[in-house]
Scaffold this active site. Structure first.
Site, short mmCIF file in Angstrom:
data_model
loop_
_atom_site.label_atom_id
_atom_site.label_comp_id
_atom_site.label_asym_id
_atom_site.label_seq_id
_atom_site.Cartn_x
_atom_site.Cartn_y
_atom_site.Cartn_z
CE LYS A 82 11.78 5.89 7.65
NZ LYS A 82 11.75 5.00 6.47
CE1 TYR A 103 9.12 6.52 9.95
CE2 TYR A 103 9.61 8.86 10.06
CZ TYR A 103 9.20 7.76 9.34
OH TYR A 103 8.88 7.89 8.01
CG ASP A 133 9.16 -9.44 8.70
OD1 ASP A 133 9.84 -8.39 8.67
OD2 ASP A 133 8.61 -9.87 9.74
CB VAL A 134 12.30 -5.65 5.45
CG1 VAL A 134 11.65 -5.39 4.11
CG2 VAL A 134 11.69 -4.79 6.56
NE ARG A 177 -0.25 0.03 4.98
CZ ARG A 177 0.06 -1.00 5.76
NH1 ARG A 177 -0.39 -2.20 5.47
NH2 ARG A 177 0.81 -0.83 6.84
CG ASN A 228 8.42 1.92 0.51
OD1 ASN A 228 8.34 3.15 0.58
ND2 ASN A 228 7.40 1.12 0.82
CB THR A 251 0.60 6.66 2.78
OG1 THR A 251 1.11 6.85 4.10
CG2 THR A 251 1.52 7.30 1.77
P1 NAP Z 1 2.33 2.56 4.85
O1 NAP Z 1 1.19 3.12 4.10
O2 NAP Z 1 2.14 2.21 6.29
O3 NAP Z 1 2.91 1.30 4.06
C1 NAP Z 1 4.01 0.62 4.61
C2 NAP Z 1 4.21 -0.68 3.88
O4 NAP Z 1 5.29 -1.36 4.51
C3 NAP Z 1 3.02 -1.61 3.91
O5 NAP Z 1 2.91 -2.25 2.66
C4 NAP Z 1 3.39 -2.63 4.99
O6 NAP Z 1 2.70 -3.81 4.70
C5 NAP Z 1 4.89 -2.71 4.81
N1 NAP Z 1 5.64 -3.20 5.97
C6 NAP Z 1 5.60 -2.78 7.25
N2 NAP Z 1 6.46 -3.48 8.00
C7 NAP Z 1 7.07 -4.36 7.17
C8 NAP Z 1 8.06 -5.36 7.33
N3 NAP Z 1 8.61 -5.64 8.54
N4 NAP Z 1 8.46 -6.06 6.25
C9 NAP Z 1 7.92 -5.82 5.04
N5 NAP Z 1 6.97 -4.90 4.81
C10 NAP Z 1 6.55 -4.18 5.88
O7 NAP Z 1 3.57 3.59 4.82
P2 NAP Z 1 3.98 4.71 3.74
O8 NAP Z 1 3.50 6.02 4.23
O9 NAP Z 1 3.66 4.25 2.38
O10 NAP Z 1 5.56 4.72 3.97
C11 NAP Z 1 6.46 4.02 3.11
C12 NAP Z 1 7.87 4.46 3.48
O11 NAP Z 1 7.99 5.88 3.31
C13 NAP Z 1 8.25 4.17 4.93
O12 NAP Z 1 9.61 3.81 5.01
C14 NAP Z 1 8.03 5.51 5.61
O13 NAP Z 1 8.81 5.66 6.77
C15 NAP Z 1 8.49 6.47 4.51
N6 NAP Z 1 7.96 7.81 4.64
C16 NAP Z 1 6.63 8.06 4.60
C17 NAP Z 1 6.18 9.37 4.72
C18 NAP Z 1 4.71 9.73 4.66
O14 NAP Z 1 4.39 10.90 4.92
N7 NAP Z 1 3.83 8.82 4.35
C19 NAP Z 1 7.10 10.42 4.88
C20 NAP Z 1 8.46 10.12 4.92
C21 NAP Z 1 8.88 8.82 4.78
P3 NAP Z 1 2.49 -5.01 5.73
O15 NAP Z 1 2.10 -4.36 7.04
O16 NAP Z 1 1.43 -5.85 5.11
O17 NAP Z 1 3.78 -5.70 5.76
#
Ligand code: NAP
Length: 239
Positions: free
Chosen positions: A150, A146, A54-55, A16, A81, A181
């Protein structure tokens, strides 16, 4: 739409949000794309391949890298990611929550690089994109683990970039600002409104705006780009 034709790409956390948009964008540019997340159920990606990963699991990484190499012969692009957040400030953070965030956000990125880089060296190069955050460089209150992880992703990427530069393995970090997201949807509305209000462009970003940066870093257009931090944040860190 053929900027990545012939390349094989693996994306973590692609079920997602940002990861899903990245997988779709890599596929749209012609890459054979393998989307992964923890879920064992295929989240219906159509032509994009899906496998659980699972990473934080060494065993999972070895299985997935083996499967991809058996099926496709090479891995040209790795997008680390997957990421999670815990909102607690330092003095309230439980050990278990600290360890979960470190395992996913930091150890997961390290494991991915460790398992894939030897193959990239053997095949003559590759591109690794590690998703950090604006919180890898700047802080807001709370979310201590976090921020720690990061920042680690940012510097691990630079170390890997210079270590493998002569082998043509490029490693860059990408630093999203506030992106809409499921992760940010789950946050308190006032936290989200505050971060958006502090963003010079005055709006949230969308996952496809991050995916566009990943496509560039993955492509041969970025052939001299390594060790860089690509900030996509509506101007947040420029302040
Ligand atoms: P999200 O909507 O929560 O999606 C995270 C994804 O990671 C999901 O598909 C989840 O699926 C998977 N995941 C979680 N733990 C995992 C694990 N141990 N192994 C494999 N997959 C795992 O988050 P997002 O907002 O898209 O964020 C994606 C990345 O961007 C992250 O690294 C986040 O820190 C970074 N980021 C996001 C933002 C923002 O504003 N959204 C800003 C800066 C950085 P499952 O739970 O099914 O595994």
């Amino acid at each position: 739409m053929n900027r990545l034709t012939g390349k094989v790409a693996v994306v973590t956390g692609a079920g997602r949000g940002i990861g899903r948009a990245i997988a779709e964008a890599l596929h749209a540019e012609g890459a054979t794309t393998i989307a992964t997340s923890r879920s064992s159920a295929d989240p219906t990606f159509g032509p994009i391949e899906y496998t659980p990963l699972d990473v934080a699991s060494e065993t999972d990484w070895r299985r997935v890298v083996g499967e991809v190499l058996d099926a496709h012969g090479h891995i040209d692009v790795l997008v680390n990611n997957a990421g999670i957040i815990a909102y607690d400030p330092l003095h309230e953070l439980a050990m278990e929550d600290w360890q979960k965030v470190v395992a996913t956000n930091q150890t997961g990125v390290w494991l991915g690089m460790r398992e894939v880089i030897p193959h990239m060296i053997t095949q003559g190069g590759g591109s690794i994109i590690n998703i950090s955050s604006i919180w890898g460089s700047a802080a807001v209150g709370g979310a201590h683990a976090y921020h720690a992880t990061k920042g680690a992703v940012r510097n691990m990427s630079k170390n890997a970039a210079i270590t493998y530069a002569t082998q043509n393995v490029r490693v860059n970090s990408l630093h999203p600002g506030f992106i809409e997201t499921p992760l940010t949807d789950a946050q308190a509305a006032e936290v989200n409104a505050y971060v958006v209000s502090q963003t010079p462009m005055g709006r949230a970003g969308q996952p496809h705006e991050i995916a566009a940066g990943v496509v560039f870093l993955a492509s041969d257009e970025a052939s001299f780009v390594t060790g860089s931090e690509l900030v996509i944040d509506g101007g947040y860190l420029a302040q």
